[in-house]
Design an enzyme around this catalytic site. Sequence first.
Site, PDB file in Angstrom:
ATOM      1  N   ILE A  14       2.749   5.251   2.999  1.00 49.27           N
ATOM      2  CA  ILE A  14       3.848   4.323   3.304  1.00 49.27           C
ATOM      3  C   ILE A  14       3.502   3.001   2.632  1.00 49.27           C
ATOM      4  O   ILE A  14       2.686   2.237   3.123  1.00 49.27           O
ATOM      5  CB  ILE A  14       4.058   4.144   4.819  1.00 49.27           C
ATOM      6  CG1 ILE A  14       4.498   5.477   5.439  1.00 49.27           C
ATOM      7  CG2 ILE A  14       5.113   3.067   5.077  1.00 49.27           C
ATOM      8  CD1 ILE A  14       4.855   5.405   6.910  1.00 49.27           C
ATOM      9  N   HIS A  15       4.124   2.782   1.487  1.00 45.44           N
ATOM     10  CA  HIS A  15       3.915   1.549   0.718  1.00 45.44           C
ATOM     11  C   HIS A  15       5.143   0.657   0.899  1.00 45.44           C
ATOM     12  O   HIS A  15       5.970   0.904   1.770  1.00 45.44           O
ATOM     13  CB  HIS A  15       3.622   1.868  -0.751  1.00 45.44           C
ATOM     14  CG  HIS A  15       4.679   2.721  -1.392  1.00 45.44           C
ATOM     15  ND1 HIS A  15       5.801   2.191  -1.975  1.00 45.44           N
ATOM     16  CD2 HIS A  15       4.791   4.064  -1.504  1.00 45.44           C
ATOM     17  CE1 HIS A  15       6.557   3.179  -2.448  1.00 45.44           C
ATOM     18  NE2 HIS A  15       5.960   4.329  -2.166  1.00 45.44           N
ATOM     19  N   ALA A  16       5.255  -0.378   0.106  1.00 47.26           N
ATOM     20  CA  ALA A  16       6.286  -1.405   0.303  1.00 47.26           C
ATOM     21  C   ALA A  16       7.717  -0.863   0.336  1.00 47.26           C
ATOM     22  O   ALA A  16       8.507  -1.256   1.201  1.00 47.26           O
ATOM     23  CB  ALA A  16       6.163  -2.491  -0.762  1.00 47.26           C
ATOM     24  N   PRO A  18       9.130   2.367   0.963  1.00 43.41           N
ATOM     25  CA  PRO A  18       9.559   3.100   2.166  1.00 43.41           C
ATOM     26  C   PRO A  18       9.420   2.265   3.441  1.00 43.41           C
ATOM     27  O   PRO A  18      10.225   2.404   4.362  1.00 43.41           O
ATOM     28  CB  PRO A  18       8.656   4.329   2.203  1.00 43.41           C
ATOM     29  CG  PRO A  18       7.544   4.055   1.273  1.00 43.41           C
ATOM     30  CD  PRO A  18       8.029   3.044   0.286  1.00 43.41           C
ATOM     31  N   ALA A  19       8.432   1.395   3.490  1.00 43.96           N
ATOM     32  CA  ALA A  19       8.282   0.514   4.656  1.00 43.96           C
ATOM     33  C   ALA A  19       9.483  -0.419   4.751  1.00 43.96           C
ATOM     34  O   ALA A  19      10.024  -0.643   5.836  1.00 43.96           O
ATOM     35  CB  ALA A  19       6.983  -0.280   4.579  1.00 43.96           C
TER      36      ALA A  19
END
Length: 84
Positions: A14-16, A18-19
């Site tokens: 979960i990177h920028a 999808p977050a």
Amino acid sequence: MRKFEYVIKNDAGIHARPAGELVKTSSTFKSKITLQCNGKEADCKKLFSILKMGIKKGDLITLIFDGEDEEEAFTTITAQIGAQ
């Protein structure tokens, strides 16, 4: 209260992006939406709270929905996560 468990399949975790999508969607609901992973907890309406968790591929996450529109939030967000 509803719960949803999911194993992260994205190679980047979960990177920028999808977050950010999770925060944007969660913010449309009145219910409290909490993300749990590896003994940590984050408010799904706060981007940095999610990013600080460092969720990686293969991690099991739990989303907890609690509030007046929890059913709608559950349906919308679980569909969003399952589609990624």
